[in-house]
Design a protein around this motif. Structure first.
Motif, PDB file in Angstrom:
ATOM      1  N   ASN A   7       1.032  -1.483  -0.150  1.00  0.00           N
ATOM      2  CA  ASN A   7      -0.066  -0.499  -0.060  1.00  0.00           C
ATOM      3  C   ASN A   7       0.381   1.292  -0.219  1.00  0.00           C
ATOM      4  OD1 ASN A   7      -2.583  -1.468   0.039  1.00  0.00           O
ATOM      5  ND2 ASN A   7      -2.258  -1.711   2.496  1.00  0.00           N
ATOM      6  N   THR A   8       2.222   0.984   0.035  1.00  0.00           N
ATOM      7  CA  THR A   8       2.764   2.423  -0.725  1.00  0.00           C
ATOM      8  C   THR A   8       2.578   3.412  -1.028  1.00  0.00           C
ATOM      9  OG1 THR A   8       4.806   1.136   0.536  1.00  0.00           O
ATOM     10  CG2 THR A   8       5.460   3.325  -0.024  1.00  0.00           C
ATOM     11  N   LYS A   9       2.478   2.840  -2.289  1.00  0.00           N
ATOM     12  CA  LYS A   9       2.083   3.434  -3.678  1.00  0.00           C
ATOM     13  C   LYS A   9       2.783   5.095  -3.621  1.00  0.00           C
ATOM     14  CE  LYS A   9      -0.994   1.141  -4.729  1.00  0.00           C
ATOM     15  NZ  LYS A   9      -0.980  -0.047  -4.125  1.00  0.00           N
ATOM     16  N   SER A  10       4.433   5.071  -3.333  1.00  0.00           N
ATOM     17  CA  SER A  10       5.126   6.208  -3.431  1.00  0.00           C
ATOM     18  C   SER A  10       5.058   6.875  -4.268  1.00  0.00           C
ATOM     19  CB  SER A  10       6.651   5.562  -3.293  1.00  0.00           C
ATOM     20  OG  SER A  10       6.780   4.922  -3.579  1.00  0.00           O
ATOM     21  N   LEU A  11       5.221   6.188  -5.801  1.00  0.00           N
ATOM     22  CA  LEU A  11       4.768   7.039  -7.317  1.00  0.00           C
ATOM     23  C   LEU A  11       3.582   6.489  -7.313  1.00  0.00           C
ATOM     24  CD1 LEU A  11       6.003   8.190  -9.607  1.00  0.00           C
ATOM     25  CD2 LEU A  11       7.238   6.125  -9.986  1.00  0.00           C
ATOM     26  N   ARG A  12       3.192   7.198  -8.150  1.00  0.00           N
ATOM     27  CA  ARG A  12       1.482   7.088  -8.905  1.00  0.00           C
ATOM     28  C   ARG A  12       0.977   8.132  -9.776  1.00  0.00           C
ATOM     29  NH1 ARG A  12      -2.823  10.020  -5.666  1.00  0.00           N
ATOM     30  NH2 ARG A  12      -1.709  11.411  -4.665  1.00  0.00           N
ATOM     31  N   ILE A  13       0.247   7.704 -11.123  1.00  0.00           N
ATOM     32  CA  ILE A  13       0.098   8.159 -11.681  1.00  0.00           C
ATOM     33  C   ILE A  13      -1.660   8.450 -11.621  1.00  0.00           C
ATOM     34  CG2 ILE A  13      -0.841   8.287 -14.483  1.00  0.00           C
ATOM     35  CD1 ILE A  13       1.917   6.633 -14.764  1.00  0.00           C
ATOM     36  N   VAL A  14      -2.156   9.572 -11.661  1.00  0.00           N
ATOM     37  CA  VAL A  14      -3.947  10.218 -11.431  1.00  0.00           C
ATOM     38  C   VAL A  14      -3.763  10.862 -13.093  1.00  0.00           C
ATOM     39  CG1 VAL A  14      -5.261  11.226 -10.091  1.00  0.00           C
ATOM     40  CG2 VAL A  14      -3.192  10.101  -8.973  1.00  0.00           C
ATOM     41  N   GLU A  15      -4.994  10.113 -13.709  1.00  0.00           N
ATOM     42  CA  GLU A  15      -5.760  10.612 -14.814  1.00  0.00           C
ATOM     43  C   GLU A  15      -6.627  12.008 -14.176  1.00  0.00           C
ATOM     44  OE1 GLU A  15      -6.514   8.844 -18.781  1.00  0.00           O
ATOM     45  OE2 GLU A  15      -8.476   8.195 -17.229  1.00  0.00           O
ATOM     46  N   LYS A  16      -6.398  12.750 -14.681  1.00  0.00           N
ATOM     47  CA  LYS A  16      -7.733  13.844 -14.674  1.00  0.00           C
ATOM     48  C   LYS A  16      -9.055  13.836 -15.468  1.00  0.00           C
ATOM     49  CE  LYS A  16      -5.825  15.409 -10.540  1.00  0.00           C
ATOM     50  NZ  LYS A  16      -6.763  15.230  -9.033  1.00  0.00           N
ATOM     51  N   VAL A  17      -7.905  14.268 -16.718  1.00  0.00           N
ATOM     52  CA  VAL A  17      -9.255  14.432 -18.112  1.00  0.00           C
ATOM     53  C   VAL A  17      -8.542  13.008 -18.537  1.00  0.00           C
ATOM     54  CG1 VAL A  17     -10.099  15.267 -20.144  1.00  0.00           C
ATOM     55  CG2 VAL A  17      -9.374  16.290 -17.525  1.00  0.00           C
ATOM     56  N   SER A  18      -9.281  12.243 -18.913  1.00  0.00           N
ATOM     57  CA  SER A  18      -9.019  11.647 -20.067  1.00  0.00           C
ATOM     58  C   SER A  18      -8.455  12.047 -22.049  1.00  0.00           C
ATOM     59  CB  SER A  18     -10.525  10.300 -20.985  1.00  0.00           C
ATOM     60  OG  SER A  18      -9.539   9.374 -20.845  1.00  0.00           O
ATOM     61  N   GLY A  19      -6.829  10.739 -21.525  1.00  0.00           N
ATOM     62  CA  GLY A  19      -5.844  11.660 -23.097  1.00  0.00           C
ATOM     63  C   GLY A  19      -5.198  13.375 -23.328  1.00  0.00           C
ATOM     64  N   LYS A  20      -5.848  13.162 -21.942  1.00  0.00           N
ATOM     65  CA  LYS A  20      -5.536  14.923 -22.245  1.00  0.00           C
ATOM     66  C   LYS A  20      -4.704  15.084 -20.880  1.00  0.00           C
ATOM     67  CE  LYS A  20      -7.497  15.467 -26.177  1.00  0.00           C
ATOM     68  NZ  LYS A  20      -7.607  15.881 -27.114  1.00  0.00           N
ATOM     69  N   TYR A  21      -4.894  15.031 -19.928  1.00  0.00           N
ATOM     70  CA  TYR A  21      -4.131  15.439 -18.500  1.00  0.00           C
ATOM     71  C   TYR A  21      -3.600  14.460 -17.318  1.00  0.00           C
ATOM     72  CZ  TYR A  21      -3.821  17.641 -14.340  1.00  0.00           C
ATOM     73  OH  TYR A  21      -3.264  19.058 -12.940  1.00  0.00           O
ATOM     74  N   VAL A  22      -2.480  14.275 -17.457  1.00  0.00           N
ATOM     75  CA  VAL A  22      -2.170  12.946 -15.908  1.00  0.00           C
ATOM     76  C   VAL A  22      -1.086  14.456 -14.751  1.00  0.00           C
ATOM     77  CG1 VAL A  22      -2.143  10.829 -17.285  1.00  0.00           C
ATOM     78  CG2 VAL A  22      -0.295  12.653 -17.149  1.00  0.00           C
ATOM     79  N   GLU A  23      -1.313  13.892 -13.913  1.00  0.00           N
ATOM     80  CA  GLU A  23      -0.014  14.240 -12.683  1.00  0.00           C
ATOM     81  C   GLU A  23       0.579  13.307 -12.157  1.00  0.00           C
ATOM     82  OE1 GLU A  23      -3.234  17.935 -10.703  1.00  0.00           O
ATOM     83  OE2 GLU A  23      -2.610  16.052  -9.654  1.00  0.00           O
ATOM     84  N   MET A  24       1.668  13.089 -11.886  1.00  0.00           N
ATOM     85  CA  MET A  24       2.062  11.832 -11.715  1.00  0.00           C
ATOM     86  C   MET A  24       3.014  12.516 -10.271  1.00  0.00           C
ATOM     87  SD  MET A  24       4.077  10.916 -14.763  1.00  0.00           S
ATOM     88  CE  MET A  24       3.670  11.998 -15.389  1.00  0.00           C
ATOM     89  N   HIS A  25       2.862  11.719  -9.055  1.00  0.00           N
ATOM     90  CA  HIS A  25       3.216  12.159  -7.395  1.00  0.00           C
ATOM     91  C   HIS A  25       4.070  10.759  -7.401  1.00  0.00           C
ATOM     92  CE1 HIS A  25      -0.167  14.698  -6.829  1.00  0.00           C
ATOM     93  NE2 HIS A  25      -0.923  14.246  -8.546  1.00  0.00           N
TER      94      HIS A  25
END
Length: 444
Positions: free
Chosen positions: A261-279
């Motif tokens: 459950n660490t998930k120290s690196l993850r991708i979050v899709e904000k708008v499909s095919g248009k906007y992603v965030e990486m944390h």
């Protein structure tokens, strides 16, 4: 003549370097205080640390684990009822620390000696492997995959509270416009593949292609990011985005890095095919990638110490040192007005030759950006260069990314010649561009 050795007490022995340490007999005695067992173990490890064969890799933190264990047990007394409970808690914390370093310390003699020593001590004290761990020292219980309390950021302070880390911001958008970690604003050609960032934790490369024939302006159609392997926080992960393919996963199909459950690196899709965030929590880094029209934009926030963790051979980083002078289109932040009649649409381009005049481009950009800062001028430049209204959205989104990620609000807006007169000088410059445009139109 040989130098006489210092006298050693019966409870000490001399190592191969002439240093005194606890004797094996002393270490074998039942501990009168908990610190004796800890000191004996630490002393043995210390001898290895002092030898040539026991040199540690920079990323292996076993010495820190051992130091923390000693500090947790040095005050305990075996005569007290609570001794076994507290000593076992400290041992479990020590064991957890070695586990977190298992990958980076693999093959390290000191590390394996510590693991064996912990196992022996747990057997002697009948300590269970599962149970609470000591929490009196925040260095031991700290999550190494959470940068907010990263030991590397604090170890020079000996665990004392320190000022929060300094964060820096960099972005690339439009034709393309670069804002460096030093808040310098440049417009560059940089056609082809160029490194934005290249340090010990992260690499970011962008590929830029010409937008229209007759202009040096390019735009980004490919972004590659490599998150390098770091302890148990993440294995190496590669992300790649190209025009019309902005995935919400790494190239291996996963959406996160780290175990459980660490998930120290993850991708979050904000708008499909248009906007992603990486944390990337383990290095305190956030990345935004967008597609606006046919091109990509990128914004990133990183701690300063992560930004600066690179070798001399890695100095070609646009976010760190800006564009080479030969690649600059702007003149100290001033954007040259494109000669519109000389611009032809790039082969296969979906947008036509620019239909914007200085006045209509100004009006269009003013719809999204009220302040006439460098983002506003970049918008006007891009519209006059390409005729593609999507570049208005790119400039506006870039400004929004600044407001989301840049740590210092007073630095959000950059004005041309801000050091000499702020908005007024920038406005005079823009009026000058208008006069040039009118002259060009009159004689074309």
């Amino acid at each position: 003549m040989p130098r006489p050795r210092p006298d050693a007490s019966p409870g000490t022995r001399m190592d191969g370097h002439g240093r005194a340490g606890p004797s094996r007999a002393a270490c074998a005695e039942p501990p009168r205080r908990a610190s004796l067992a800890a000191v004996c173990l630490f002393a043995r490890l210390g001898l290895l640390l002092g030898s040539g064969d026991g040199q540690l890799q920079t990323s292996c933190r076993i010495q820190k684990c051992t130091t923390d264990f000693v500090s947790l047990t040095s005050h305990l007394n075996s005569a007290l009822e609570s001794f076994d409970l507290e000593f076992c808690k400290a041992l479990r914390a020590y064991s957890a620390c070695t586990y977190r370093n298992s990958k980076v310390c693999r093959g390290n003699l000191v590390y394996h000696s510590a693991v064996l020593g912990i196992s022996d001590l747990m057997s002697q004290r009948n300590c269970s492997k599962d149970g609470p761990t000591s929490s009196s020292n925040p260095e031991v219980t700290h999550d190494p995959c959470n940068y907010s309390g990263h030991p590397e950021a604090r170890e020079h302070q000996g665990g004392e509270k320190t000022a929060p880390p300094t964060y820096l911001f960099c972005s690339l958008f439009g034709d393309p416009h670069l804002r460096t970690f030093k808040d310098h604003f440049q417009t560059c050609k940089v056609e082809g593949a160029w490194p934005l960032i290249d340090n010990n934790y992260l690499s970011v490369q962008v590929t830029n292609v010409p937008v229209v024939a007759g202009s040096r302006a390019t735009a980004t159609n490919k972004i590659t990011i490599i998150f390098k392997s770091y302890q148990d926080c993440t294995d190496q992960k590669v992300y790649q985005a190209v025009t019309d393919d902005l995935p919400a996963a790494f190239v291996d199909g996963t959406t996160s890095g780290g175990d459980g459950n660490t998930k120290s690196l993850r991708i979050v899709e904000k708008v499909s095919g248009k906007y992603v965030e990486m944390h990337a929590g383990y290095i305190g880094t956030t990345v935004y990638i967008r597609q606006l029209g046919h091109y990509l934009t990128l914004a990133i926030r990183m701690p300063q110490e992560v930004v600066m963790a690179y070798e001399e051979s890695q100095d070609l980083q646009l976010c760190v040192n800006g564009c080479p002078s030969s690649e600059r289109i702007d003149d100290s932040g001033h954007l040259p007005l494109p000669v519109m009649s000389h611009l032809l649409p790039q082969h296969g381009s979906a947008h036509p030759q620019s239909v914007y005049t200085l006045e209509t481009a100004t009006t269009k950009c003013h719809e999204k950006m009220l302040l006439k800062d460098i983002y506003f001028y970049s918008c006007v430049f891009d519209l006059l260069t390409t005729g593609d209204a999507n570049f208005t959205a790119a400039a506006h989104s870039a400004l929004q990314d600044v407001e989301s990620l840049h740590p210092r609000k007073e630095h959000w807006h950059i004005f041309p010649n801000s050091e000499g007169g702020g908005v007024d000088k920038g406005s005079k410059f823009f009026v000058g561009l208008g006069l040039v445009c009118l002259i060009l139109v009159a004689f074309l």
